[in-house]
Scaffold this motif. Sequence first.
Motif, mmCIF file in Angstrom:
data_model
loop_
_atom_site.group_PDB
_atom_site.id
_atom_site.type_symbol
_atom_site.label_atom_id
_atom_site.label_comp_id
_atom_site.label_asym_id
_atom_site.label_seq_id
_atom_site.Cartn_x
_atom_site.Cartn_y
_atom_site.Cartn_z
ATOM 1 N N MET A 85 0.842 -1.192 0.000
ATOM 2 C CA MET A 85 0.000 0.000 0.000
ATOM 3 C C MET A 85 0.880 1.245 0.000
ATOM 4 O O MET A 85 1.920 1.278 0.645
ATOM 5 C CB MET A 85 -0.912 -0.008 1.237
ATOM 6 C CG MET A 85 -1.794 1.223 1.411
ATOM 7 S SD MET A 85 -2.946 1.518 0.060
ATOM 8 C CE MET A 85 -4.167 0.238 0.323
ATOM 9 N N THR A 86 0.468 2.256 -0.757
ATOM 10 C CA THR A 86 1.168 3.538 -0.754
ATOM 11 C C THR A 86 0.763 4.323 0.480
ATOM 12 O O THR A 86 -0.429 4.524 0.734
ATOM 13 C CB THR A 86 0.819 4.345 -2.009
ATOM 14 O OG1 THR A 86 1.147 3.572 -3.165
ATOM 15 C CG2 THR A 86 1.599 5.656 -2.034
ATOM 16 N N TRP A 87 1.767 4.785 1.220
ATOM 17 C CA TRP A 87 1.515 5.495 2.471
ATOM 18 C C TRP A 87 2.106 6.899 2.395
ATOM 19 O O TRP A 87 3.191 7.114 1.858
ATOM 20 C CB TRP A 87 2.168 4.744 3.636
ATOM 21 C CG TRP A 87 1.965 5.401 4.978
ATOM 22 C CD1 TRP A 87 0.935 5.171 5.850
ATOM 23 C CD2 TRP A 87 2.805 6.395 5.584
ATOM 24 N NE1 TRP A 87 1.084 5.968 6.971
ATOM 25 C CE2 TRP A 87 2.218 6.737 6.837
ATOM 26 C CE3 TRP A 87 3.975 7.038 5.198
ATOM 27 C CZ2 TRP A 87 2.783 7.673 7.686
ATOM 28 C CZ3 TRP A 87 4.536 7.975 6.042
ATOM 29 C CH2 TRP A 87 3.938 8.280 7.281
ATOM 30 N N GLY A 88 1.361 7.871 2.934
ATOM 31 C CA GLY A 88 1.925 9.176 3.238
ATOM 32 C C GLY A 88 1.833 10.244 2.182
ATOM 33 O O GLY A 88 2.267 11.382 2.416
ATOM 34 N N ARG A 123 0.749 1.805 11.471
ATOM 35 C CA ARG A 123 0.473 0.570 12.216
ATOM 36 C C ARG A 123 -0.867 -0.018 11.812
ATOM 37 O O ARG A 123 -0.992 -1.236 11.582
ATOM 38 C CB ARG A 123 0.490 0.849 13.720
ATOM 39 C CG ARG A 123 0.344 -0.406 14.582
ATOM 40 C CD ARG A 123 0.081 -0.076 16.035
ATOM 41 N NE ARG A 123 -1.247 0.509 16.233
ATOM 42 C CZ ARG A 123 -2.380 -0.201 16.274
ATOM 43 N NH1 ARG A 123 -2.348 -1.527 16.111
ATOM 44 N NH2 ARG A 123 -3.538 0.394 16.470
ATOM 45 N N LEU A 124 -1.879 0.821 11.706
ATOM 46 C CA LEU A 124 -3.211 0.350 11.315
ATOM 47 C C LEU A 124 -3.206 -0.208 9.897
ATOM 48 O O LEU A 124 -3.882 -1.198 9.604
ATOM 49 C CB LEU A 124 -4.221 1.489 11.432
ATOM 50 C CG LEU A 124 -4.622 1.876 12.853
ATOM 51 C CD1 LEU A 124 -5.448 3.159 12.839
ATOM 52 C CD2 LEU A 124 -5.406 0.746 13.522
ATOM 53 N N MET A 125 -2.454 0.428 9.011
ATOM 54 C CA MET A 125 -2.373 -0.052 7.636
ATOM 55 C C MET A 125 -1.854 -1.487 7.594
ATOM 56 O O MET A 125 -2.439 -2.368 6.947
ATOM 57 C CB MET A 125 -1.460 0.861 6.815
ATOM 58 C CG MET A 125 -1.294 0.442 5.371
ATOM 59 S SD MET A 125 -0.028 1.417 4.515
ATOM 60 C CE MET A 125 1.477 0.676 5.190
ATOM 61 N N VAL A 126 -0.746 -1.729 8.286
ATOM 62 C CA VAL A 126 -0.145 -3.065 8.275
ATOM 63 C C VAL A 126 -1.059 -4.068 8.968
ATOM 64 O O VAL A 126 -1.263 -5.186 8.486
ATOM 65 C CB VAL A 126 1.237 -3.018 8.948
ATOM 66 C CG1 VAL A 126 1.830 -4.427 9.073
ATOM 67 C CG2 VAL A 126 2.178 -2.108 8.165
ATOM 68 N N ALA A 173 -1.147 9.544 5.830
ATOM 69 C CA ALA A 173 -0.405 9.625 7.085
ATOM 70 C C ALA A 173 -1.290 10.152 8.207
ATOM 71 O O ALA A 173 -1.117 9.785 9.375
ATOM 72 C CB ALA A 173 0.819 10.519 6.916
ATOM 73 N N GLN A 174 -2.210 11.031 7.846
ATOM 74 C CA GLN A 174 -3.182 11.561 8.805
ATOM 75 C C GLN A 174 -4.551 11.029 8.397
ATOM 76 O O GLN A 174 -5.184 11.539 7.470
ATOM 77 C CB GLN A 174 -3.158 13.084 8.805
ATOM 78 C CG GLN A 174 -1.793 13.683 9.126
ATOM 79 C CD GLN A 174 -1.347 13.396 10.547
ATOM 80 O OE1 GLN A 174 -2.128 13.508 11.492
ATOM 81 N NE2 GLN A 174 -0.076 13.029 10.710
ATOM 82 N N TYR A 196 -9.348 3.382 4.031
ATOM 83 C CA TYR A 196 -9.509 3.145 5.463
ATOM 84 C C TYR A 196 -10.976 3.251 5.878
ATOM 85 O O TYR A 196 -11.653 4.249 5.621
ATOM 86 C CB TYR A 196 -8.684 4.162 6.248
ATOM 87 C CG TYR A 196 -8.834 4.083 7.753
ATOM 88 C CD1 TYR A 196 -8.553 2.913 8.452
ATOM 89 C CD2 TYR A 196 -9.261 5.198 8.487
ATOM 90 C CE1 TYR A 196 -8.682 2.840 9.827
ATOM 91 C CE2 TYR A 196 -9.386 5.137 9.871
ATOM 92 C CZ TYR A 196 -9.099 3.960 10.534
ATOM 93 O OH TYR A 196 -9.229 3.901 11.903
ATOM 94 N N GLY A 197 -11.475 2.182 6.523
ATOM 95 C CA GLY A 197 -12.834 2.178 7.038
ATOM 96 C C GLY A 197 -13.907 1.967 5.992
ATOM 97 O O GLY A 197 -15.099 2.082 6.300
ATOM 98 N N LYS A 198 -13.520 1.642 4.752
ATOM 99 C CA LYS A 198 -14.486 1.471 3.665
ATOM 100 C C LYS A 198 -14.605 -0.008 3.281
ATOM 101 O O LYS A 198 -13.814 -0.845 3.698
ATOM 102 C CB LYS A 198 -14.063 2.305 2.451
ATOM 103 C CG LYS A 198 -13.953 3.793 2.739
ATOM 104 C CD LYS A 198 -13.503 4.558 1.501
ATOM 105 C CE LYS A 198 -13.268 6.023 1.781
ATOM 106 N NZ LYS A 198 -12.783 6.750 0.578
ATOM 107 N N LEU A 199 -15.603 -0.310 2.458
ATOM 108 C CA LEU A 199 -15.807 -1.688 2.032
ATOM 109 C C LEU A 199 -14.582 -2.249 1.322
ATOM 110 O O LEU A 199 -14.239 -3.421 1.481
ATOM 111 C CB LEU A 199 -17.026 -1.773 1.106
ATOM 112 C CG LEU A 199 -18.379 -1.391 1.712
ATOM 113 C CD1 LEU A 199 -19.463 -1.397 0.632
ATOM 114 C CD2 LEU A 199 -18.753 -2.346 2.844
ATOM 115 N N ALA A 200 -13.913 -1.402 0.546
ATOM 116 C CA ALA A 200 -12.737 -1.866 -0.198
ATOM 117 C C ALA A 200 -11.613 -2.305 0.726
ATOM 118 O O ALA A 200 -10.813 -3.169 0.357
ATOM 119 C CB ALA A 200 -12.246 -0.766 -1.140
#
Length: 302
Positions: free
Chosen positions: A1-4, A22-25, A271-272, A288-292
């Motif tokens: 995943m691309t972060w930041g 942390r949540l992403m991983v 990041a935020q 984040y937080g979506k069906l996908a």
Amino acid sequence: MTWGFVGTRGEWANPAAAESMRLMVERLHTTWTGIALCGWQDTAFSTEVKFREAPTVTDDEVVWAIREAKSLGQKVVLKPILNVTDGTWRAHINFFDVDVPCEPKWSDWFASYTEFIVHYARIAQAEGVEMFCVGCEMVQTDRRADQWRAVIAAVREVYTGLVTYNCDKYQETNVTWWDAVDVISSSGYYPIDDWDNQLDRIEPVVRTHGKPFFFMEAGVMSTAGSEHLPNSWTLEGGISQEAQRDWYEVMFAVCDRRDWVDGWMLWDWKAQLHTLEEAATNAEYAVYGKLAEHTIAQRYSR
């Protein structure tokens, strides 16, 4: 995943950014993190790339992000991206093919761009980054093969890991210097009903060069209709988490049938982070937080 992305000064190297990664991983089961930051030039015909000043993240923030990802067991792709301050998309950066006195020149631009890219390649080497991306969606520059080869050669003088270039969607067949990189990558923003056609088109490029391939970007907004135009920020449909989820499901299923597609660096994870409650009204690429998110987690956990 691309972060930041976009890598704005002050957004990284803080508790919220650490919790985001942390949540992403934890939630997606990622094995690689793409750390995306931006340098800037004023216009599409400017020849100076600015990266040592705000809004670009500091070098300390870049090092922090790499170390944070590695502490979470991730392999890292460091991806410096060039953007244009006036809002022009980087794909339109362009100059005359023949130098003209008093006009901006490719040679000046590539000199500045090389300084920008090599700066981050040195950081990637120092921090043990596994892969380095030398450019992203620079469509009008792609024809400058000799100068891109020189950029990559300069990177290899300071960096010993894998090197890739992220061409834009539909451009995989137009890059003539894939032999200069270790891994071929592109932006997979293809319509939900056109994936097989596009993979049929891309496959001969990958087979010809005999190199690994992955989608350095792939994603879609959670907006109605976005599954048919996943590269557009301008759709005015209502929120549709279903459209985003359906696109991911199809993309994964179609790519799974191609043994030469080695993976994805999906787009994107901020990041935020927005809150879980705000996910219902967020129309952007973030998952984040979506069906996908659930679809991605299921795929990656396998």
